[in-house]
Structures are given as C-alpha cells and as structure tokens.
Design a protein around this motif. Structure first.
Motif, PDB file in Angstrom:
ATOM      1  N   ARG A   1      -3.405   4.304   6.999  1.00 22.63           N
ATOM      2  CA  ARG A   1      -2.395   3.052   8.250  1.00 22.63           C
ATOM      3  C   ARG A   1      -1.171   3.412   8.062  1.00 22.63           C
TER       4      ARG A   1
ATOM      5  N   GLN B   1      -6.508   2.442  -2.996  1.00 24.87           N
ATOM      6  CA  GLN B   1      -5.732   1.809  -2.165  1.00 24.87           C
ATOM      7  C   GLN B   1      -4.048   2.407  -1.482  1.00 24.87           C
TER       8      GLN B   1
ATOM      9  N   GLN C   1      -3.351   2.931   2.647  1.00 24.49           N
ATOM     10  CA  GLN C   1      -2.161   2.741   2.856  1.00 24.49           C
ATOM     11  C   GLN C   1      -1.822   3.962   4.131  1.00 24.49           C
TER      12      GLN C   1
END
Length: 197
Positions: free
Chosen positions: A168, A161, A165
C-alpha cells in the motif's frame, strides 16, 4: 539450521545463540509490528526458533541479489536499506550507485520477502550502529507451523499484514510520483488553443 548458521557466519555476523526470552524485551514487544500481538509465551516460542546475531557499524547484513531464505527482526541498533540504481553492475561502488530506501530501527522486520518466496534479495542492508537482530529461517517457520500451529499461523498472518502495508505504501508513493505537478494541471495544455492562428 546449520545452513543458516553458515550463511550468517560467511557474512561475518556473530551468532550469539538462540533468541530466548524474547518476551522479556518489553519495549520491542510494544514497537515491533510483527511482535505486537504475540502473547509472552508465543513470543518466547518464536524467539526459541530464531538465532540472535550481532553486527558492527558498517557491516553488511543483507546483500542485494543474493539468494537466502531468512529474515531479521531488529532487536537493537539502526540499519540502512539501499537499492542499486537501474543498470548498475554488481561490482560497482554501491555507495555511489545506490538509492537509500529506508533507515530502520528496533522492532523493524527486514528480509521477509526472500524468506517467503525464495527470490534474490531486493535490496542491501548495513548496520549504521552496533546491531543486534533475531534471524528466522524458512525451515524454522516450517517447524514452528508443524509443532505450534497457532503460533505459526499468527506469524504468517502478521507477515502478510506487513507485506500488504508495504505494498500500500509503495502504491501510494507511485501514484504521487506519477501525478503531474499542481501548477502544470492548473495551466492546461501549452501551445496555441483551438481557433487561434
């Protein structure tokens, strides 16, 4: 774990011992994106697999280009992350030939990409203040998965995760950097238009 100790000591970092009772650091448990969803017993199992280290202001924690397979969770202090400018030789003065990528604080994770893929470090990190960190090596992750599969799986999900992130965020910055300035788009193409002479 002996190899990890040697790498840390070679960097001049002081090894305090195992990172026991990680759950007792309540503010860390709340602010760290890695630890936020761990129960106190799970956090303590994770901490027992980590080494606690200390660094003084100005001390380098991670060197760009080095090969190592561990990551850090910042327990206390502030760390500067920088990247050499393209084409800069490794023996050049880093302060003059680098770009600051981030300044991180308590709870942040650094070095997880190299821990997972074994590739050389992407950037360098320095302590801006007195720093305390928990270091987790790839071997310890393997033992955690074998001995405590639920905690190991949760750790891998959290790391995935975090990496997603970051990807992104990087993609968003890249898209913004590639967009023309607002006034350039409004004025249209420069030069004579069709049908003008």
């Amino acid at each position: 774990m002996q190899k990890l100790r040697q790498q840390l000591e070679a960097r001049g970092l002081v090894i305090v011992g195992a990172c026991e009772r990680l759950s007792a650091r309540e503010s860390l448990m709340q602010v760290s994106p890695l630890l936020r969803d761990f129960t106190p017993p799970e956090a303590d199992l994770l901490g027992a697999a980590m080494l606690r280290i200390r660094a003084e202001p100005g001390q380098q924690l991670i060197a760009e280009g080095e090969a190592s397979d561990w990551m850090m969770v910042l327990l206390q202090g502030t760390v500067d992350i920088g990247k050499r400018q393209a084409g800069t030789p490794f023996d050049a003065d880093f302060d003059r030939a680098s770009t600051r990528l981030a300044v991180i604080r308590e709870g942040a994770v650094v070095g997880e990409m190299s821990m997972l893929d074994g590739e050389p470090r992407y950037a360098s990190c320095w302590a801006l203040s007195q720093v305390e960190a928990a270091v987790l090596g790839r071997d310890a992750v393997g033992r955690l998965i074998a001995e405590h599969p639920a905690v190991g799986a949760k750790l891998l999900v959290k790391l995935t995760q975090l990496l997603a992130q970051r990807l992104r965020n990087t993609s968003s910055k890249l898209v913004k950097a590639l967009q023309p300035p607002p006034d350039a788009a409004a004025s249209g193409p420069s030069g004579p238009g069709p049908g003008t002479a």
